[in-house]
Design an enzyme around this catalytic site. Sequence first.
Site, PDB file in Angstrom:
ATOM      1  N   ASP A  11       3.183   4.415  -0.442  1.00 32.41           N
ATOM      2  CA  ASP A  11       2.955   3.698   0.627  1.00 32.41           C
ATOM      3  C   ASP A  11       2.051   2.635   0.362  1.00 32.41           C
ATOM      4  OD1 ASP A  11       2.846   2.936   3.465  1.00 32.41           O
ATOM      5  OD2 ASP A  11       0.962   4.354   3.805  1.00 32.41           O
ATOM      6  N   GLU A  70       8.108   2.172   0.353  1.00 31.91           N
ATOM      7  CA  GLU A  70       8.344   1.694   1.264  1.00 31.91           C
ATOM      8  C   GLU A  70       8.449   0.192   1.143  1.00 31.91           C
ATOM      9  OE1 GLU A  70       6.380   2.823   5.483  1.00 31.91           O
ATOM     10  OE2 GLU A  70       5.498   1.214   4.758  1.00 31.91           O
ATOM     11  N   ASP A 142      -2.267   7.720   5.051  1.00 30.60           N
ATOM     12  CA  ASP A 142      -1.788   6.920   4.018  1.00 30.60           C
ATOM     13  C   ASP A 142      -1.041   8.146   3.073  1.00 30.60           C
ATOM     14  OD1 ASP A 142      -2.354   4.217   4.636  1.00 30.60           O
ATOM     15  OD2 ASP A 142      -4.526   4.930   4.299  1.00 30.60           O
TER      16      ASP A 142
END
Length: 167
Positions: A11, A70, A142
């Site tokens: 991420d 991502e 996160d």
Amino acid sequence: MTAEHRILGIDPGSHATGWGVVSVTPMVRRIASGVVRPGRELALPGRLLLIHEALTAVIAEHAPDVMVVESLFNARNARSSLVLGHARGAALLAGARAGLQVCEYSPGEIKKALTGNGQAGKEQVRFMVMRLLTLRQAPGLDESDALAIALAHQGRTRVPRVSRSHA
């Protein structure tokens, strides 16, 4: 004996980059996860270097078969999108240098894969990560997002045999 397949989820962010490694044997379990926090006092090039170095170390330690990142989404402003793109670049470079196959999913695809709702909130995603990995303590957002990215890939691919590319 069943072969183990390791997935590294990333991420990306310039101030906090979450990472999570899951193992599929075919049971799914968390191997390790964390957050790279380079420090807001550093200029962007220094933050990117620290992100790249930390993810390179994660890859060396946990030997994932694939990296899942991502994909870029439209941030509130162009500068935020550009900075996020730089953080993604540092992560993608670490995966490419290690010879990993790199896959990307949008935030909506990840949320839908875990919760059935592409508009789910971060707390809903974290709840599903905890449930799927039977985690007793809630990871930070996160970190849970990175684990969610790895889980979304696992669910989508149903544990493929991935070979490392040597490009």
